[in-house]
Motif scaffolding. Sequence first.
Motif, PDB file in Angstrom:
ATOM      1  N   VAL A  44       0.832  -1.201   0.000  1.00  0.00           N
ATOM      2  CA  VAL A  44       0.000   0.000   0.000  1.00  0.00           C
ATOM      3  C   VAL A  44       0.865   1.248   0.000  1.00  0.00           C
ATOM      4  CG1 VAL A  44      -1.904  -1.157   1.212  1.00  0.00           C
ATOM      5  CG2 VAL A  44      -0.178   0.101   2.528  1.00  0.00           C
ATOM      6  N   ALA A  45       0.267   2.347  -0.465  1.00  0.00           N
ATOM      7  CA  ALA A  45       0.850   3.682  -0.344  1.00  0.00           C
ATOM      8  C   ALA A  45      -0.284   4.640  -0.015  1.00  0.00           C
ATOM      9  CB  ALA A  45       1.541   4.099  -1.641  1.00  0.00           C
ATOM     10  N   SER A  46      -0.084   5.491   0.969  1.00  0.00           N
ATOM     11  CA  SER A  46      -1.136   6.408   1.416  1.00  0.00           C
ATOM     12  C   SER A  46      -0.867   7.815   0.909  1.00  0.00           C
ATOM     13  CB  SER A  46      -1.231   6.405   2.944  1.00  0.00           C
ATOM     14  OG  SER A  46      -1.634   5.133   3.410  1.00  0.00           O
ATOM     15  N   LEU A  47      -1.894   8.430   0.336  1.00  0.00           N
ATOM     16  CA  LEU A  47      -1.797   9.772  -0.238  1.00  0.00           C
ATOM     17  C   LEU A  47      -2.674  10.737   0.548  1.00  0.00           C
ATOM     18  CD1 LEU A  47      -2.198   8.860  -4.030  1.00  0.00           C
ATOM     19  CD2 LEU A  47      -0.081   9.034  -2.721  1.00  0.00           C
ATOM     20  N   ILE A  56      -3.791   3.598  -1.418  1.00  0.00           N
ATOM     21  CA  ILE A  56      -3.814   2.865  -2.679  1.00  0.00           C
ATOM     22  C   ILE A  56      -3.268   1.462  -2.437  1.00  0.00           C
ATOM     23  CG2 ILE A  56      -3.096   2.855  -5.088  1.00  0.00           C
ATOM     24  CD1 ILE A  56      -4.867   5.272  -4.187  1.00  0.00           C
ATOM     25  N   VAL A  57      -3.991   0.457  -2.912  1.00  0.00           N
ATOM     26  CA  VAL A  57      -3.613  -0.946  -2.781  1.00  0.00           C
ATOM     27  C   VAL A  57      -2.985  -1.405  -4.092  1.00  0.00           C
ATOM     28  CG1 VAL A  57      -4.474  -3.288  -2.414  1.00  0.00           C
ATOM     29  CG2 VAL A  57      -5.508  -1.364  -1.174  1.00  0.00           C
ATOM     30  N   ARG A  58      -1.862  -2.096  -4.003  1.00  0.00           N
ATOM     31  CA  ARG A  58      -1.251  -2.737  -5.169  1.00  0.00           C
ATOM     32  C   ARG A  58      -1.096  -4.224  -4.900  1.00  0.00           C
ATOM     33  NH1 ARG A  58       4.766  -1.384  -6.410  1.00  0.00           N
ATOM     34  NH2 ARG A  58       5.111  -3.403  -5.382  1.00  0.00           N
ATOM     35  N   ILE A  59      -1.676  -5.044  -5.762  1.00  0.00           N
ATOM     36  CA  ILE A  59      -1.535  -6.497  -5.662  1.00  0.00           C
ATOM     37  C   ILE A  59      -0.630  -6.963  -6.802  1.00  0.00           C
ATOM     38  CG2 ILE A  59      -2.738  -8.706  -5.779  1.00  0.00           C
ATOM     39  CD1 ILE A  59      -5.140  -7.409  -4.488  1.00  0.00           C
ATOM     40  N   ASP A  60       0.459  -7.655  -6.468  1.00  0.00           N
ATOM     41  CA  ASP A  60       1.430  -8.145  -7.441  1.00  0.00           C
ATOM     42  C   ASP A  60       1.216  -9.630  -7.703  1.00  0.00           C
ATOM     43  OD1 ASP A  60       2.598  -5.597  -7.445  1.00  0.00           O
ATOM     44  OD2 ASP A  60       3.948  -6.118  -5.801  1.00  0.00           O
ATOM     45  N   THR A  61       1.744 -10.096  -8.854  1.00  0.00           N
ATOM     46  CA  THR A  61       1.544 -11.484  -9.252  1.00  0.00           C
ATOM     47  C   THR A  61       2.847 -12.111  -9.742  1.00  0.00           C
ATOM     48  OG1 THR A  61       1.038 -10.961 -11.570  1.00  0.00           O
ATOM     49  CG2 THR A  61      -0.799 -10.915 -10.002  1.00  0.00           C
ATOM     50  N   GLU A 410       6.321   9.697  -9.571  1.00  0.00           N
ATOM     51  CA  GLU A 410       6.843  10.971  -9.087  1.00  0.00           C
ATOM     52  C   GLU A 410       5.767  11.760  -8.364  1.00  0.00           C
ATOM     53  OE1 GLU A 410       8.960  15.073 -10.804  1.00  0.00           O
ATOM     54  OE2 GLU A 410       8.544  13.379 -12.157  1.00  0.00           O
ATOM     55  N   LEU A 411       4.568  11.815  -8.941  1.00  0.00           N
ATOM     56  CA  LEU A 411       3.481  12.567  -8.330  1.00  0.00           C
ATOM     57  C   LEU A 411       2.999  11.879  -7.058  1.00  0.00           C
ATOM     58  CD1 LEU A 411       2.010  15.185  -8.904  1.00  0.00           C
ATOM     59  CD2 LEU A 411       0.324  13.900 -10.235  1.00  0.00           C
ATOM     60  N   PHE A 412       2.962  10.550  -7.073  1.00  0.00           N
ATOM     61  CA  PHE A 412       2.619   9.817  -5.855  1.00  0.00           C
ATOM     62  C   PHE A 412       3.558  10.201  -4.721  1.00  0.00           C
ATOM     63  CE2 PHE A 412      -0.651   7.421  -7.605  1.00  0.00           C
ATOM     64  CZ  PHE A 412      -1.055   6.366  -6.792  1.00  0.00           C
ATOM     65  N   ARG A 413       4.855  10.183  -5.009  1.00  0.00           N
ATOM     66  CA  ARG A 413       5.832  10.464  -3.956  1.00  0.00           C
ATOM     67  C   ARG A 413       5.682  11.889  -3.419  1.00  0.00           C
ATOM     68  NH1 ARG A 413       9.705   6.660  -3.161  1.00  0.00           N
ATOM     69  NH2 ARG A 413       9.962   5.015  -4.750  1.00  0.00           N
ATOM     70  N   GLU A 414       5.262  12.813  -4.261  1.00  0.00           N
ATOM     71  CA  GLU A 414       5.073  14.193  -3.819  1.00  0.00           C
ATOM     72  C   GLU A 414       3.917  14.323  -2.839  1.00  0.00           C
ATOM     73  OE1 GLU A 414       4.609  16.943  -7.007  1.00  0.00           O
ATOM     74  OE2 GLU A 414       6.420  16.277  -8.058  1.00  0.00           O
ATOM     75  N   HIS A 415       2.957  13.403  -2.890  1.00  0.00           N
ATOM     76  CA  HIS A 415       1.737  13.554  -2.094  1.00  0.00           C
ATOM     77  C   HIS A 415       1.528  12.392  -1.131  1.00  0.00           C
ATOM     78  CE1 HIS A 415       0.540  17.094  -4.364  1.00  0.00           C
ATOM     79  NE2 HIS A 415       0.933  16.454  -5.449  1.00  0.00           N
ATOM     80  N   LEU A 416       2.608  11.728  -0.746  1.00  0.00           N
ATOM     81  CA  LEU A 416       2.504  10.682   0.260  1.00  0.00           C
ATOM     82  C   LEU A 416       2.092  11.270   1.611  1.00  0.00           C
ATOM     83  CD1 LEU A 416       5.670   8.574  -0.600  1.00  0.00           C
ATOM     84  CD2 LEU A 416       3.292   7.857  -0.881  1.00  0.00           C
ATOM     85  N   ASP A 417       1.310  10.512   2.341  1.00  0.00           N
ATOM     86  CA  ASP A 417       0.851  10.919   3.661  1.00  0.00           C
ATOM     87  C   ASP A 417       2.052  11.021   4.608  1.00  0.00           C
ATOM     88  OD1 ASP A 417      -0.335  11.228   6.136  1.00  0.00           O
ATOM     89  OD2 ASP A 417      -1.759   9.589   5.881  1.00  0.00           O
ATOM     90  N   PRO A 418       2.312  12.181   5.220  1.00  0.00           N
ATOM     91  CA  PRO A 418       3.452  12.300   6.139  1.00  0.00           C
ATOM     92  C   PRO A 418       3.407  11.304   7.288  1.00  0.00           C
ATOM     93  CG  PRO A 418       2.556  14.468   5.599  1.00  0.00           C
ATOM     94  CD  PRO A 418       1.602  13.464   5.040  1.00  0.00           C
ATOM     95  N   ALA A 419       2.206  10.863   7.664  1.00  0.00           N
ATOM     96  CA  ALA A 419       2.105   9.872   8.736  1.00  0.00           C
ATOM     97  C   ALA A 419       2.536   8.485   8.282  1.00  0.00           C
ATOM     98  CB  ALA A 419       0.669   9.821   9.260  1.00  0.00           C
ATOM     99  N   PHE A 420       2.456   8.224   6.966  1.00  0.00           N
ATOM    100  CA  PHE A 420       2.856   6.941   6.389  1.00  0.00           C
ATOM    101  C   PHE A 420       3.610   7.226   5.093  1.00  0.00           C
ATOM    102  CE2 PHE A 420      -1.110   6.187   8.710  1.00  0.00           C
ATOM    103  CZ  PHE A 420      -0.716   5.182   9.583  1.00  0.00           C
ATOM    104  N   PRO A 421       4.848   7.683   5.168  1.00  0.00           N
ATOM    105  CA  PRO A 421       5.549   8.166   3.981  1.00  0.00           C
ATOM    106  C   PRO A 421       6.123   7.090   3.073  1.00  0.00           C
ATOM    107  CG  PRO A 421       6.948   8.382   5.907  1.00  0.00           C
ATOM    108  CD  PRO A 421       5.619   7.908   6.410  1.00  0.00           C
ATOM    109  N   GLY A 422       5.935   5.822   3.395  1.00  0.00           N
ATOM    110  CA  GLY A 422       6.498   4.760   2.569  1.00  0.00           C
ATOM    111  C   GLY A 422       5.774   4.624   1.242  1.00  0.00           C
ATOM    112  N   PHE A 423       6.544   4.254   0.207  1.00  0.00           N
ATOM    113  CA  PHE A 423       5.997   4.078  -1.139  1.00  0.00           C
ATOM    114  C   PHE A 423       5.954   2.594  -1.470  1.00  0.00           C
ATOM    115  CE2 PHE A 423       6.587   3.745  -5.779  1.00  0.00           C
ATOM    116  CZ  PHE A 423       5.465   4.458  -6.208  1.00  0.00           C
TER     117      PHE A 423
END
Length: 441
Positions: A44-47, A56-61, A410-423
């Motif tokens: 996940v990544a939080s915006l 945002i949820v990402r499921i990989d295969t 790039e845009l995702f990283r600019e708007h990551l939630d400061p409480a959960f900044p991981g990408f």
Amino acid sequence: MAQGAGAAPTARTGHEQELTSDRMLDRVNTNSRPSDLKITDLRVASLVGVPFRSTIVRIDTNQGISGYGEVRDGASRSFALLLKARLIGENPCNVDKLFRAIKQFGHHGRQGGGVCGVEMALMDLAGKAYGVPAYALAGGKFRDRVLCYADTPNSPDPQVLAERLIGRRKLGYQFLKMDVGINLLWDVPGALIAPPGAREQTTTMHPFTGIRVTDKGVDLLAEHVATVREAVGYDIPLAVDHFGHIGVDSCLRVGRALEPFALAWLEDMVPWQFTAQWRELTTALATPTCTGEDIYLAENFRPLLEAEAIRIVHPDPATSGGILETKRVGDLAEEHGVAMALHMAASPIATLASAHIAAATHNFLALEHHAVDVPWWSDLVTGLPSPLIEDGHITVPDKPGLGFDDINEELFREHLDPAFPGFFEPTEVWDSEIRRDRLWS
């Protein structure tokens, strides 16, 4: 007559000529082998600011394709992460099987966000695996373009609010929504009667607050709406929301006062759980009633529909169950002669999931858009028009899955939630959660 051994070969038909070796690959699905597809990871990544906080949820295969979904605005990311151990090793194309396995971990309101975000990601993956858009997996489409209604920030000054709504019209929106409620009345002497501390009781359900709107308050709300309606015109749908935590008696009085303004609907006047109160409102008022954004699963819409208690059903796909379950809500509503609008305050990912639902649902009315004032919103995903919404409509994508090529890292990283900044960081801690999920002995 059969062609002789020495005869010249028959000329190719136009169709056969098209199928040259160079073009044959265009007709082959190179995305994956669907029967061998397996889920290998969920991250996940939080915006923030999209327009609110979303995960945002990402499921990989195992075949290198990923699917994206979105947890409802403001909901905990843990609601999605706790599902990971139940998905690893499964084939994401078995959407219904997996949904039945995880739906017990959702609930009404934002507690449904994890299940719904995962379902969207599964539908994105299944569409990519089979090379078809998500609406095709939901039964095909009734429309190529989806009408959006623009939500608008409130203002205590009706002229200011009217200018904001007129600005939406200038952008091409052809369906509008505004807020009007007791937040406009708290500081007006004689407009409200309320017990001590009632203003702070935001977690108390409407029938239990003891707040009542006086004649003066009703008149002020009607004047507010009248000013806005005259400014934006009577040639465009205008819905109304956020009345405040008032009881059904005050709702009836306010609702009657607003009838001259031909509003598209009155939204969430009382909590959705009170079917009898909704029927009382719907029977007494000439303006359509609307609720449902916090209802989880189609079965829980049934009491309102069977009681003929609402005129418009209003699920949020990030709460109601994702793509296929929300389609079921729409079909159920249609059986009862009720239209379906979609509530949505999200990034383009959940919005696109909603667009596929809207395309596949016969009785669809309009899809909410809450991010008109976020200039970079459309650019969070790639491979689609920017802006995504033109002339108040979304063109339903025909690409596989939800229809976008990829996220804009790039845009995702600019708007990551400061409480959960991981990408999309590793989530191994959720891989082997102890579970005993069976609901019977």
